[in-house]
Design an enzyme around this catalytic site. Structure first.
Site, PDB file in Angstrom:
ATOM      1  CG  ASP A   1       1.766   0.685   0.137  1.00 36.32           C
ATOM      2  OD1 ASP A   1       2.551   1.566  -0.348  1.00 36.32           O
ATOM      3  OD2 ASP A   1       2.074  -0.437   0.425  1.00 36.32           O
ATOM      4  CB  SER A   2       4.000   0.033  -3.803  1.00 32.76           C
ATOM      5  OG  SER A   2       4.327  -0.098  -2.583  1.00 32.76           O
TER       6      SER A   2
ATOM      7  CE1 TYR B   1       3.462   0.958  -7.517  1.00 36.75           C
ATOM      8  CE2 TYR B   1       2.569   2.731  -6.399  1.00 36.75           C
ATOM      9  CZ  TYR B   1       2.160   1.604  -7.106  1.00 36.75           C
ATOM     10  OH  TYR B   1       1.316   1.549  -7.618  1.00 36.75           O
ATOM     11  N   GLY B   2       9.387   2.082  -4.695  1.00 40.75           N
ATOM     12  CA  GLY B   2      10.533   2.895  -4.062  1.00 40.75           C
ATOM     13  C   GLY B   2      11.766   3.043  -4.930  1.00 40.75           C
TER      14      GLY B   2
ATOM     15  CB  CYS C   1       2.309   4.541  -0.748  1.00 38.86           C
ATOM     16  SG  CYS C   1       3.899   4.217  -1.731  1.00 38.86           S
ATOM     17  CG  ASN C   2       5.616   6.979   3.958  1.00 42.46           C
ATOM     18  OD1 ASN C   2       5.635   8.231   4.886  1.00 42.46           O
ATOM     19  ND2 ASN C   2       5.458   5.851   4.678  1.00 42.46           N
ATOM     20  CB  THR C   3       6.911   5.714  -2.385  1.00 47.93           C
ATOM     21  OG1 THR C   3       7.835   4.789  -1.344  1.00 47.93           O
ATOM     22  CG2 THR C   3       7.880   5.629  -3.605  1.00 47.93           C
TER      23      THR C   3
ATOM     24  CD  GLU D   1       5.208  -6.504  -0.144  1.00 53.75           C
ATOM     25  OE1 GLU D   1       4.815  -7.400  -0.991  1.00 53.75           O
ATOM     26  OE2 GLU D   1       4.458  -5.424  -0.070  1.00 53.75           O
TER      27      GLU D   1
ATOM     28  CB  CYS E   1       8.618   2.602   4.375  1.00 51.49           C
ATOM     29  SG  CYS E   1       8.204   1.477   3.287  1.00 51.49           S
ATOM     30  CB  THR E   2       3.018   1.772   4.999  1.00 52.66           C
ATOM     31  OG1 THR E   2       3.027   1.710   3.763  1.00 52.66           O
ATOM     32  CG2 THR E   2       2.889   3.299   5.195  1.00 52.66           C
ATOM     33  CG  HIS E   3       6.346  -2.221   2.971  1.00 45.43           C
ATOM     34  ND1 HIS E   3       5.806  -1.540   1.944  1.00 45.43           N
ATOM     35  CD2 HIS E   3       6.115  -3.597   2.493  1.00 45.43           C
ATOM     36  CE1 HIS E   3       5.340  -1.994   1.055  1.00 45.43           C
ATOM     37  NE2 HIS E   3       5.573  -3.332   1.175  1.00 45.43           N
TER      38      HIS E   3
HETATM   39  N1  DGL Z   1       5.082   1.017   1.442  1.00 40.20           N
HETATM   40  C1  DGL Z   1       5.648   2.178   0.832  1.00 40.20           C
HETATM   41  C2  DGL Z   1       5.897   3.448   1.371  1.00 40.20           C
HETATM   42  O1  DGL Z   1       5.385   3.687   2.674  1.00 40.20           O
HETATM   43  C3  DGL Z   1       6.281   1.745  -0.688  1.00 40.20           C
HETATM   44  C4  DGL Z   1       7.093   0.404  -0.720  1.00 40.20           C
HETATM   45  C5  DGL Z   1       7.632   0.468  -1.829  1.00 40.20           C
HETATM   46  O2  DGL Z   1       6.632  -0.025  -2.726  1.00 40.20           O
HETATM   47  O3  DGL Z   1       9.008   0.869  -2.541  1.00 40.20           O
HETATM   48  O4  DGL Z   1       6.984   4.155   0.885  1.00 40.20           O
END
Ligand code: DGL
Length: 272
Positions: free
Chosen positions: A14-15, A46-47, A77-79, A156, A188-190
């Site tokens: 993931d990012s 990354y988003g 990471c969904n992004t 985070e 988003c995994t966050h």
């Molecule tokens: N956790 C990530 C996701 O699932 C990315 C969050 C990010 O880096 O913007 O999209």
């Protein structure tokens, strides 16, 4: 027929720390699978980056994990899953690479619910990948998508269940609350860290679909179907790699993983 066990680790990236929600779910479901995790903490989020940058980061992340001898890669990471899966498959045509986005789509469609709001990073929502993926299976589902860029840095930082978190959720979701969907998909995994706050915000009136848990189910099915399972009962040994490690790293990581990560190393990724 009995298959030989495959005890090579699963690579997950993931990012940043969000993918640790996938690792936590994987460890619960597949306790004998070793996991090598990479969080590109130096470049999170990354988003908010361009598609070109996200693709190039994704290739570097994958290259690192393959160099550790993984049997497959889970893009937690969904992004990255929204904009870079084609790039990854083109560069590693023979490798098993699964994306959390496909898992989220499968979980959303399986609920049978007809009105779904997807929350994700700006890049994920701009890609329209969730809506396209859901409609490819069932075009009758009403899909609304909302970018929530502040939620990644807040997760985070551990700002997930207080007045500030609630105020930020309200900025993004006020209109959704006025005419609520059947389900909210955490794309988003966050975002699983906001589950409690979201349930409170919607007064437990909408189903929350968590792409991280969905991803573990998806990986488990894939491993069984492709004879990639590790030896039953052997237990797991995980390792964690990050591209930046600040002094609070372990505390922050523990929020996502539900325990402090073991064997953490800082690495430098090679530019492609
Ligand atoms: N956790 C990530 C996701 O699932 C990315 C969050 C990010 O880096 O913007 O999209």
């Amino acid at each position: 027929m009995l298959h030989k066990a495959d005890n090579r680790p699963i690579g997950v990236f993931d990012s940043g720390l969000g993918g640790l929600t996938v690792v936590a779910a994987l460890s619960r479901l597949l306790p004998d699978e070793d996991i090598v995790y990479l969080g590109d903490t130096a470049r999170v989020p990354y988003g908010d980056k361009s598609v070109d940058s996200i693709r190039s980061f994704a290739l570097q992340d994958a290259e690192f994990l393959f160099s550790r001898g993984v049997k497959m890669i889970v893009v937690a990471c969904n992004t990255v899953s929204s904009v870079a899966m084609k790039t990854l498959h083109q560069n590693y045509p023979d490798a098993h690479i699964l994306g959390v986005l496909d898992a989220g789509i499968r979980a959303a469609v399986r609920t049978g619910l007809k009105k779904i709001t997807v929350l994700g990073t700006r890049a994920t929502i701009n890609s329209d990948a969730y809506r396209r993926g859901i409609h490819a299976v069932d075009p009758s589902i009403i899909v609304e998508s909302i970018a929530c860029p502040l939620l990644v840095p807040m997760a985070e930082e551990g700002i997930v269940d207080n007045e500030l978190a609630c105020a930020v959720l309200d900025i993004y979701l006020k209109q959704v609350k006025a005419d609520p969907p059947d389900a909210v998909l955490l794309g988003c995994t966050h975002y699983p860290l906001f589950q409690k706050a979201l349930n409170r915000y919607f007064e437990n009136g909408v189903r929350i679909i968590d792409s991280a848990t969905a991803c573990a189910d998806y990986v488990s099915d894939f491993i069984s179907a492709n004879a990639l399972s590790a030896t039953p009962g052997k237990g797991a040994k995980n390792s964690f790699f990050v591209t930046d490690m600040h002094s609070e790293f372990s505390v922050h990581a523990a929020r996502f993983l539900s325990r402090p990560p073991e064997r953490v190393q800082k690495i430098v990724l090679t530019e492609d």
